[in-house]
Scaffold this motif. Structure first.
Motif, PDB file in Angstrom:
ATOM      1  N   GLY A 140       1.805  19.182 -11.101  1.00 57.69           N
ATOM      2  CA  GLY A 140       2.960  19.892 -10.569  1.00 57.69           C
ATOM      3  C   GLY A 140       3.196  19.542  -9.106  1.00 57.69           C
ATOM      4  N   ASP A 141       4.307  20.033  -8.581  1.00 62.28           N
ATOM      5  CA  ASP A 141       4.703  19.697  -7.208  1.00 62.28           C
ATOM      6  C   ASP A 141       3.969  20.608  -6.223  1.00 62.28           C
ATOM      7  N   GLN A 142       2.753  20.226  -5.849  1.00 62.82           N
ATOM      8  CA  GLN A 142       1.937  21.008  -4.915  1.00 62.82           C
ATOM      9  C   GLN A 142       2.196  20.552  -3.474  1.00 62.82           C
ATOM     10  N   ALA A 143       2.045  21.490  -2.552  1.00 61.42           N
ATOM     11  CA  ALA A 143       2.380  21.207  -1.149  1.00 61.42           C
ATOM     12  C   ALA A 143       1.459  20.161  -0.523  1.00 61.42           C
ATOM     13  N   ASN A 144       0.219  20.120  -0.955  1.00 64.64           N
ATOM     14  CA  ASN A 144      -0.766  19.250  -0.299  1.00 64.64           C
ATOM     15  C   ASN A 144      -1.180  18.054  -1.158  1.00 64.64           C
ATOM     16  N   LEU A 145      -0.281  17.577  -2.012  1.00 61.35           N
ATOM     17  CA  LEU A 145      -0.608  16.402  -2.825  1.00 61.35           C
ATOM     18  C   LEU A 145      -0.815  15.165  -1.967  1.00 61.35           C
ATOM     19  N   ALA A 154      -6.115   2.884 -13.225  1.00 59.33           N
ATOM     20  CA  ALA A 154      -6.633   3.151 -14.577  1.00 59.33           C
ATOM     21  C   ALA A 154      -7.477   4.422 -14.586  1.00 59.33           C
ATOM     22  N   LEU A 155      -8.288   4.619 -13.542  1.00 61.87           N
ATOM     23  CA  LEU A 155      -9.116   5.825 -13.469  1.00 61.87           C
ATOM     24  C   LEU A 155      -8.279   7.082 -13.329  1.00 61.87           C
ATOM     25  N   LEU A 156      -7.160   6.975 -12.621  1.00 62.68           N
ATOM     26  CA  LEU A 156      -6.300   8.141 -12.407  1.00 62.68           C
ATOM     27  C   LEU A 156      -5.695   8.665 -13.709  1.00 62.68           C
ATOM     28  N   GLN A 157      -5.657   7.840 -14.747  1.00 62.22           N
ATOM     29  CA  GLN A 157      -5.121   8.288 -16.030  1.00 62.22           C
ATOM     30  C   GLN A 157      -6.104   9.209 -16.751  1.00 62.22           C
ATOM     31  N   LEU A 162       1.355   9.460  -5.680  1.00 61.73           N
ATOM     32  CA  LEU A 162       1.961  10.779  -5.472  1.00 61.73           C
ATOM     33  C   LEU A 162       2.789  11.212  -6.681  1.00 61.73           C
ATOM     34  N   ASN A 163       3.588  10.321  -7.212  1.00 58.45           N
ATOM     35  CA  ASN A 163       4.417  10.647  -8.370  1.00 58.45           C
ATOM     36  C   ASN A 163       3.564  10.962  -9.600  1.00 58.45           C
ATOM     37  N   HIS A 164       2.479  10.195  -9.760  1.00 61.78           N
ATOM     38  CA  HIS A 164       1.578  10.432 -10.890  1.00 61.78           C
ATOM     39  C   HIS A 164       0.904  11.798 -10.761  1.00 61.78           C
ATOM     40  N   LEU A 165       0.414  12.116  -9.568  1.00 61.65           N
ATOM     41  CA  LEU A 165      -0.241  13.404  -9.344  1.00 61.65           C
ATOM     42  C   LEU A 165       0.736  14.552  -9.544  1.00 61.65           C
ATOM     43  N   LYS A 166       1.964  14.356  -9.093  1.00 59.19           N
ATOM     44  CA  LYS A 166       2.981  15.396  -9.255  1.00 59.19           C
ATOM     45  C   LYS A 166       3.242  15.653 -10.736  1.00 59.19           C
ATOM     46  N   ALA A 167       3.268  14.577 -11.528  1.00 57.68           N
ATOM     47  CA  ALA A 167       3.480  14.729 -12.969  1.00 57.68           C
ATOM     48  C   ALA A 167       2.302  15.429 -13.639  1.00 57.68           C
ATOM     49  N   VAL A 221       0.834  -1.198   0.000  1.00 57.58           N
ATOM     50  CA  VAL A 221       0.000   0.000   0.000  1.00 57.58           C
ATOM     51  C   VAL A 221       0.871   1.251   0.000  1.00 57.58           C
ATOM     52  N   GLU A 222       1.979   1.221   0.756  1.00 52.04           N
ATOM     53  CA  GLU A 222       2.868   2.379   0.792  1.00 52.04           C
ATOM     54  C   GLU A 222       3.509   2.630  -0.572  1.00 52.04           C
ATOM     55  N   LYS A 223       3.875   1.539  -1.270  1.00 57.04           N
ATOM     56  CA  LYS A 223       4.434   1.686  -2.605  1.00 57.04           C
ATOM     57  C   LYS A 223       3.378   2.225  -3.572  1.00 57.04           C
ATOM     58  N   PHE A 224       2.148   1.753  -3.424  1.00 60.24           N
ATOM     59  CA  PHE A 224       1.055   2.234  -4.265  1.00 60.24           C
ATOM     60  C   PHE A 224       0.802   3.720  -4.004  1.00 60.24           C
ATOM     61  N   ARG A 225       0.868   4.123  -2.756  1.00 54.38           N
ATOM     62  CA  ARG A 225       0.705   5.527  -2.401  1.00 54.38           C
ATOM     63  C   ARG A 225       1.796   6.377  -3.059  1.00 54.38           C
ATOM     64  N   GLU A 226       3.015   5.850  -3.079  1.00 49.04           N
ATOM     65  CA  GLU A 226       4.132   6.563  -3.717  1.00 49.04           C
ATOM     66  C   GLU A 226       3.895   6.688  -5.223  1.00 49.04           C
ATOM     67  N   MET A 227       3.359   5.621  -5.842  1.00 46.44           N
ATOM     68  CA  MET A 227       3.015   5.669  -7.268  1.00 46.44           C
ATOM     69  C   MET A 227       1.992   6.770  -7.539  1.00 46.44           C
TER      70      MET A 227
END
Length: 410
Positions: free
Chosen positions: A144-149, A178-181, A136-141, A128-134
């Motif tokens: 952008g690098d927002q403070a509250n992502l 898939a939905l996040l895309q 976060l990286n996707h949202l950042k891409a 789950v922690e690795k999925f959370r990191e995935m």
């Protein structure tokens, strides 16, 4: 002989009318069968659900209980299936991507590039922690690098736990990824605390069910296609203006669009660009709250700028995305510049001009028209004119609100 001539003439025109009518029916039917492939969409999703590849809150109802029905087809493009639907006592809109997810690629045809969704991420054994990191990286891409992502990632994980058992299974995670895309799903997450986007009711893979918006498009009337094809464009525009709510109701809807511009301009999770500000992209509910009907062309500014910089151009028109996001062409490099020529607010005001001026009370019409034209004239980056942008937006909202705040329509 005269009777025979008239008889033959009427017979010829009757035959011609039948031939043309039959041809129109055939073309429309062929177009419908090509566009509307809901049965294929359902079979594809349910096949993956039964194999344990995907899971979600709508899967059982769609594939086992048959309590989630696909109704009338509203599909405009074959890869993005859109249907009215009923789910028990709920009415909604069902959207399915036909195993293809849009990514922004401003090519010559200005169409989103498609990549097949294999539902192979995250891989088996991902924590789950690795999925959370995935996530976060996707949202950042994307934004952008927002403070509250991190807060947004937490919301995504909450949605991923479709059966609310406190655990995220691999099929649930794959559906969520898939939905996040999908940009529309991302915008619904970003604006979920606001009233401008329909609520997400459920999902299964990249098929998802949104709250039904009772009134759409923003204005106009829906006509049978057989009548639509014979109406001139000018008359159609006039007819659309006839079938609108009362002016106080239009004011409340217009305030909603202005508030949406505020929400996506330097919002909580970054800035978004509105690249198709047309009546068909919006609707409203029975309380006359504006709702976004089609968010495919409300795109994160960060990813828009990244992609548009790589777009080759010879004229400014080569740097167009959707109907409304235009940048300029740098002729020294033959590459598009990243800044749009018009901010969201100018495009929103242009869409509202005829809508809100028609039927406007005489004591506000002159000032309203003045503010709208000042708004439409806004040019350049929003950041360069942030004060003027905010001033015009607040003036418009205040002018409309003062006129309706004492009425029941408020």
């Amino acid at each position: 002989a005269r009777f025979s001539y008239l008889h033959m003439k009427y017979l010829f025109f009757s035959w011609l009318a039948v031939f043309v009518g039959s041809w129109i029916v055939y073309v429309e039917y062929s177009s419908y069968t090509e566009l509307c492939r809901g049965h294929d969409c359902k079979n594809s999703i349910c096949d993956k659900y039964r194999k344990g590849v995907i899971d979600g809150s709508a899967c059982s109802s769609l594939c086992e209980k048959d309590t989630l029905y696909l109704g009338k087809c509203f599909t405009a493009k074959p890869n993005s299936q859109v249907y009215s639907g009923s789910w028990g006592d709920l009415e909604g809109v069902i959207k399915c991507q036909m195993e293809e997810a849009p990514h922004y690629d401003l090519g010559n045809e200005m169409e989103p590039r498609k990549e097949a969704v294999a539902f192979n991420k995250p891989t088996k054994g991902t924590s789950v922690e690795k999925f959370r990191e995935m996530i976060l990286n996707h949202l950042k891409a994307k934004v952008g690098d927002q403070a509250n992502l991190a807060d947004l990632a937490t919301q995504v994980l909450s949605i991923a736990d479709a059966n609310k058992d406190g655990h995220i299974s691999l099929p649930e995670a794959r559906s969520t990824w898939a939905l996040l895309q999908l940009n529309e799903f991302l915008l619904a997450l970003v604006l979920q605390d606001r009233e401008h986007t329909p609520k997400l009711l459920g999902f299964c893979g990249d098929l998802y069910v949104m709250e039904k918006v009772p009134h759409s498009p923003l204005y106009g009337i829906s006509l049978p296609w057989i009548i639509e094809v014979w109406i001139p464009a000018g008359l159609r525009r006039s007819m659309d203006q006839w079938f609108t709510p009362s002016w106080p109701h239009k004011s409340k809807i217009s305030i909603g669009l202005l508030e949406l511009v505020e929400d996506v301009f330097h919002g909580t999770f970054g800035s978004f660009l509105m690249c198709d500000v047309s009546a068909t992209s919006f609707g409203y509910n029975d309380r006359h709250d504006l709702k976004v009907m089609d968010a495919r062309y409300i795109v994160p500014e960060a990813i828009f700028q990244e992609v548009i910089r790589q777009q080759r151009c010879d004229v400014d028109e080569d740097c167009l995305y959707g109907a409304d996001c235009l940048t300029s062409c740098d002729l020294t490099k033959h590459r598009c510049t990243p800044e749009v020529t018009r901010p969201n607010l100018a495009k929103a005001c242009e869409a509202l001009k005829d809508y809100i001026l028609r039927g406007a009370p005489s004591d506000v019409r002159e000032e309203l028209e003045k503010q709208l034209y000042a708004c439409i004239a806004l040019k350049g980056s929003s950041e360069q004119m942030e004060i003027e942008h905010s001033l015009i937006l607040n003036n418009l909202k205040t002018l409309l609100w003062k006129k309706i705040s004492h009425t029941k329509d408020s």
